[in-house]
Write a protein that holds these residues in place. Structure first.
Motif, PDB file in Angstrom:
ATOM      1  N   UNK A  13       0.851  -1.186   0.000  1.00 49.98           N
ATOM      2  CA  UNK A  13       0.000   0.000   0.000  1.00 49.98           C
ATOM      3  C   UNK A  13       0.891   1.242   0.000  1.00 49.98           C
ATOM      4  N   UNK A  14       0.535   2.186  -0.846  1.00 49.09           N
ATOM      5  CA  UNK A  14       1.337   3.388  -1.000  1.00 49.09           C
ATOM      6  C   UNK A  14       0.592   4.636  -0.515  1.00 49.09           C
ATOM      7  N   UNK A  15      -0.701   4.741  -0.829  1.00 41.12           N
ATOM      8  CA  UNK A  15      -1.447   5.943  -0.472  1.00 41.12           C
ATOM      9  C   UNK A  15      -2.937   5.637  -0.448  1.00 41.12           C
ATOM     10  N   UNK A  16      -3.664   6.409   0.340  1.00 44.35           N
ATOM     11  CA  UNK A  16      -5.122   6.311   0.423  1.00 44.35           C
ATOM     12  C   UNK A  16      -5.623   7.731   0.643  1.00 44.35           C
ATOM     13  N   UNK A  17      -6.556   8.175  -0.204  1.00 47.20           N
ATOM     14  CA  UNK A  17      -7.051   9.545  -0.093  1.00 47.20           C
ATOM     15  C   UNK A  17      -8.455   9.641  -0.671  1.00 47.20           C
ATOM     16  N   UNK A  18      -9.171  10.698  -0.245  1.00 44.63           N
ATOM     17  CA  UNK A  18     -10.515  10.926  -0.768  1.00 44.63           C
ATOM     18  C   UNK A  18     -10.392  11.527  -2.164  1.00 44.63           C
ATOM     19  N   UNK A  93     -18.894   8.971  -1.218  1.00 42.21           N
ATOM     20  CA  UNK A  93     -17.490   9.359  -1.294  1.00 42.21           C
ATOM     21  C   UNK A  93     -16.748   8.301  -2.082  1.00 42.21           C
ATOM     22  N   UNK A  94     -15.812   8.757  -2.883  1.00 41.44           N
ATOM     23  CA  UNK A  94     -14.924   7.854  -3.602  1.00 41.44           C
ATOM     24  C   UNK A  94     -13.531   8.046  -3.022  1.00 41.44           C
ATOM     25  N   UNK A  95     -12.925   6.946  -2.639  1.00 42.91           N
ATOM     26  CA  UNK A  95     -11.577   6.954  -2.094  1.00 42.91           C
ATOM     27  C   UNK A  95     -10.651   6.240  -3.068  1.00 42.91           C
ATOM     28  N   UNK A  96      -9.467   6.780  -3.231  1.00 47.85           N
ATOM     29  CA  UNK A  96      -8.451   6.140  -4.064  1.00 47.85           C
ATOM     30  C   UNK A  96      -7.466   5.425  -3.148  1.00 47.85           C
ATOM     31  N   UNK A  97      -7.173   4.177  -3.484  1.00 47.61           N
ATOM     32  CA  UNK A  97      -6.171   3.404  -2.763  1.00 47.61           C
ATOM     33  C   UNK A  97      -5.124   2.991  -3.784  1.00 47.61           C
TER      34      UNK A  97
END
Length: 175
Positions: A13-18, A93-97
């Motif tokens: 896992x590198x990043x998680x954000x809205x 909400x859409x989150x990017x992982x």
């Protein structure tokens, strides 16, 4: 040589954000009419994409980005069965992982991973978003349950329906 384990030896896992979010009122929540007479409807969707990235040293990386969309709709239950339910408000909400690909996984491994692990990773952020959005909109806050996971490959599980009494909002004198 030790056997590789998916996903630990394949993805990091590198990043998680809205990515995006939306809140919309369709009707006015009226405590005298709606308290204890609403229900929540949930949905989710996962889309994944492959990206190329470069490190600061110029090394090429493959990245898996999953866009996890979660949505909640509050509807009134006090209408006749012949009428469609009154939608009071909706939020999504859409989150990017983003995951760095350490080794190329098999396509069948990725489907289950995206549908379960990606949703599981964003779930705490979704719960926080729902709480903060409803609270700041001065609406009754519902508790989003723990992530239900999967059962026999199913992605949408329904548990027993329980009702919890809503707290009455009191108006302070002079307010």
């Amino acid at each position: 040589m030790a056997e590789l384990t998916f996903p630990q030896d394949y993805l990091q896992i590198n990043d998680l954000y809205r990515w995006s979010s939306k809140f919309e009122r369709h009707g006015e929540y009226q405590p005298w009419r709606h308290a204890g007479k609403t229900r929540a409807q949930h949905r989710h969707q996962v889309e994944n994409d492959w990206l190329e990235a470069k490190t600061e040293d110029g090394e090429s990386l493959k990245v898996l980005r999953a866009l996890v969309t979660l949505a909640l709709r509050i509807v009134a239950e006090d209408l006749d069965a012949s009428e469609s339910p009154e939608i009071l408000h909706e939020l999504s909400a859409t989150f990017a992982v983003e995951y760095i690909i350490l080794r190329d996984p098999a396509e069948e491994q990725l489907g289950g991973f995206c549908e379960f692990n990606c949703v599981h990773n964003v779930w705490p952020f979704w719960r926080q978003y729902v709480y903060e959005t409803l609270k700041s909109a001065s609406l009754p806050v519902i508790t989003v349950p723990f992530f239900p996971g999967q059962k026999d490959g199913a992605t949408n599980r329904k548990g027993p329906k329980r009702r919890i009494a809503k707290k009455e909002r009191k108006t302070l004198p002079g307010a």
